[in-house]
Design a protein around this motif. Structure first.
Motif, PDB file in Angstrom:
ATOM      1  N   HIS A  94      83.033  46.304  27.924  1.00 57.75           N
ATOM      2  CA  HIS A  94      84.330  45.985  27.318  1.00 57.75           C
ATOM      3  C   HIS A  94      84.855  44.722  28.006  1.00 57.75           C
ATOM      4  O   HIS A  94      85.718  44.799  28.881  1.00 57.75           O
ATOM      5  CB  HIS A  94      85.324  47.141  27.469  1.00 57.75           C
ATOM      6  CG  HIS A  94      85.037  48.312  26.588  1.00 57.75           C
ATOM      7  ND1 HIS A  94      84.506  48.184  25.322  1.00 57.75           N
ATOM      8  CD2 HIS A  94      85.221  49.642  26.777  1.00 57.75           C
ATOM      9  CE1 HIS A  94      84.359  49.382  24.779  1.00 57.75           C
ATOM     10  NE2 HIS A  94      84.780  50.280  25.638  1.00 57.75           N
ATOM     11  N   ARG A 113      90.297  41.498  25.131  1.00 53.30           N
ATOM     12  CA  ARG A 113      91.722  41.821  25.167  1.00 53.30           C
ATOM     13  C   ARG A 113      92.583  40.568  25.218  1.00 53.30           C
ATOM     14  O   ARG A 113      93.501  40.404  24.406  1.00 53.30           O
ATOM     15  CB  ARG A 113      92.057  42.666  26.406  1.00 53.30           C
ATOM     16  CG  ARG A 113      91.733  44.131  26.348  1.00 53.30           C
ATOM     17  CD  ARG A 113      90.305  44.464  26.635  1.00 53.30           C
ATOM     18  NE  ARG A 113      90.147  45.897  26.875  1.00 53.30           N
ATOM     19  CZ  ARG A 113      89.707  46.383  28.018  1.00 53.30           C
ATOM     20  NH1 ARG A 113      89.374  45.598  29.012  1.00 53.30           N
ATOM     21  NH2 ARG A 113      89.571  47.694  28.162  1.00 53.30           N
ATOM     22  N   MET A 119      95.607  49.522  30.592  1.00 47.04           N
ATOM     23  CA  MET A 119      94.519  49.138  29.704  1.00 47.04           C
ATOM     24  C   MET A 119      93.401  50.177  29.737  1.00 47.04           C
ATOM     25  O   MET A 119      92.653  50.281  30.716  1.00 47.04           O
ATOM     26  CB  MET A 119      93.985  47.762  30.096  1.00 47.04           C
ATOM     27  CG  MET A 119      95.094  46.710  30.317  1.00 47.04           C
ATOM     28  SD  MET A 119      96.053  46.359  28.830  1.00 47.04           S
ATOM     29  CE  MET A 119      94.906  45.282  27.978  1.00 47.04           C
ATOM     30  N   SER A 120      93.307  50.970  28.677  1.00 46.67           N
ATOM     31  CA  SER A 120      92.291  52.021  28.570  1.00 46.67           C
ATOM     32  C   SER A 120      92.351  52.979  29.754  1.00 46.67           C
ATOM     33  O   SER A 120      91.331  53.311  30.368  1.00 46.67           O
ATOM     34  CB  SER A 120      90.886  51.405  28.423  1.00 46.67           C
ATOM     35  OG  SER A 120      90.722  50.857  27.131  1.00 46.67           O
ATOM     36  N   GLU A 178      96.944  49.838  26.121  1.00 45.93           N
ATOM     37  CA  GLU A 178      95.758  49.905  25.267  1.00 45.93           C
ATOM     38  C   GLU A 178      95.272  51.359  25.283  1.00 45.93           C
ATOM     39  O   GLU A 178      94.502  51.758  26.153  1.00 45.93           O
ATOM     40  CB  GLU A 178      94.652  48.975  25.788  1.00 45.93           C
ATOM     41  CG  GLU A 178      93.387  49.017  24.942  1.00 45.93           C
ATOM     42  CD  GLU A 178      92.203  48.347  25.630  1.00 45.93           C
ATOM     43  OE1 GLU A 178      91.406  47.717  24.930  1.00 45.93           O
ATOM     44  OE2 GLU A 178      92.076  48.478  26.868  1.00 45.93           O
ATOM     45  N   SER A 215      93.792  44.811  17.190  1.00 47.26           N
ATOM     46  CA  SER A 215      92.821  45.696  17.824  1.00 47.26           C
ATOM     47  C   SER A 215      91.631  44.909  18.349  1.00 47.26           C
ATOM     48  O   SER A 215      91.253  43.883  17.785  1.00 47.26           O
ATOM     49  CB  SER A 215      92.323  46.753  16.830  1.00 47.26           C
ATOM     50  OG  SER A 215      93.387  47.560  16.380  1.00 47.26           O
ATOM     51  N   THR A 216      91.047  45.442  19.407  1.00 48.20           N
ATOM     52  CA  THR A 216      89.836  44.854  19.957  1.00 48.20           C
ATOM     53  C   THR A 216      88.654  45.149  19.038  1.00 48.20           C
ATOM     54  O   THR A 216      88.757  45.945  18.104  1.00 48.20           O
ATOM     55  CB  THR A 216      89.545  45.434  21.351  1.00 48.20           C
ATOM     56  OG1 THR A 216      89.278  46.839  21.208  1.00 48.20           O
ATOM     57  CG2 THR A 216      90.722  45.234  22.297  1.00 48.20           C
ATOM     58  N   LEU A 241      96.414  46.942  21.089  1.00 50.13           N
ATOM     59  CA  LEU A 241      97.201  46.435  22.207  1.00 50.13           C
ATOM     60  C   LEU A 241      98.667  46.483  21.788  1.00 50.13           C
ATOM     61  O   LEU A 241      99.089  45.765  20.880  1.00 50.13           O
ATOM     62  CB  LEU A 241      96.810  44.993  22.550  1.00 50.13           C
ATOM     63  CG  LEU A 241      95.510  44.784  23.309  1.00 50.13           C
ATOM     64  CD1 LEU A 241      95.366  43.316  23.700  1.00 50.13           C
ATOM     65  CD2 LEU A 241      95.441  45.648  24.555  1.00 50.13           C
TER      66      LEU A 241
END
Length: 262
Positions: free
Chosen positions: A29, A34, A153-154, A185, A241-242, A248
């Motif tokens: 990732h 991002r 983030m995640s 995220e 979106s990624t 995000l």
């Protein structure tokens, strides 16, 4: 969120990261996926006249690659880890990055190109006994009581799987209380199922809370609802979106906190 993996003589087992502490996370990732979604000049638009330096908090930073990329992007710096830190960059933004895995933090500290402006620390954000004195001490060193912007983030899935619905609610309330702006995220629900399958394939026990989670389904929607209805925040923007289908989402506190001046 990250936590120590088991490191025997042969190293960690592939996929043995029940807290999200994958040793080579940025390879699958990449940070560019991002930061490319975030507009240039974001800090200036959010804080046109705030006291500098701005203070940022990155929770669950892993080995720091995304933290560095966020810092570079927000300040409009070259995307090169070999370039020296420009004079004055630290006067614009100070970034505190924490992760529960001390080995990942050690790697982040060794590889960071911006040691004067980005601090990496091993911290279990869900342990109030460790969290409160550490964060208070950091903020007080700047004469502040909160962060201007936070990054999550995640991370929400790992908090949720390991601490349950109550833990997720407490975590989001904490971030909302600490940060004027918050960039989140969230992992979608299919990632929860994949994480549980990965543990089972390794012959490990399932996540303690996985089968009892009542907050499920559309996690971006659920986290937005929690932050806006229960944590005194408003959704400012969705940056899309990624490529791996994660949104995000930028939130702003609706409390009376003064940006950059408390």
């Amino acid at each position: 969120m990250a936590a120590p993996v088991s490191r025997g003589s042969r190293g960690p087992e592939p996929g043995a990261a029940p807290y999200g502490n994958f040793p080579n996370y940025s390879r699958f990732h990449p940070p560019e996926g991002r930061v490319s979604l975030l507009p240039q000049g974001l800090l200036s638009s959010l804080f046109p006249a705030a006291t500098r330096p701005l203070l940022g908090l990155d929770v669950g930073c892993n080995s720091g690659e995304l933290s560095v990329a966020l810092y570079q992007h927000l300040l409009g710096l070259q995307d090169s880890n070999s370039s020296p830190e420009p004079p004055g960059a630290g006067e614009e933004l100070k970034l505190l990055c924490c992760d529960i895995d001390p080995e990942l933090i050690r790697r982040a500290q060794q590889s960071s190109p911006f040691p004067a402006s980005i601090s990496f620390a091993s911290l279990d954000i869900m342990d109030p006994g460790a969290r409160e004195p550490f964060l208070s001490s950091y903020l007080e060193s700047f004469g502040r009581s909160s962060f201007d912007i936070g990054f999550c983030m995640s991370v929400t899935m790992w908090i949720h799987l390991n601490h349950g619905d109550r833990g997720l609610l407490e975590f989001l309330a904490l971030l909302a209380s600490l940060c004027t702006f918050l960039l989140v995220e969230p992992q979608p629900w299919r990632c929860y199922r994949a994480a549980a399958r990965r543990l089972r394939r390794l012959g490990r026990h399932d996540f303690e809370h996985f089968r009892s989670l009542r907050i499920n389904g559309d996690m971006a929607q659920s986290i937005t609802r929690i932050l806006t209805q229960e944590c005194a925040m408003e959704l400012v923007c969705s940056f899309g979106s990624t490529s791996w289908d994660r949104s995000l989402l930028l939130f702003k506190s609706t409390s009376a906190r003064a940006e950059g001046s408390d």
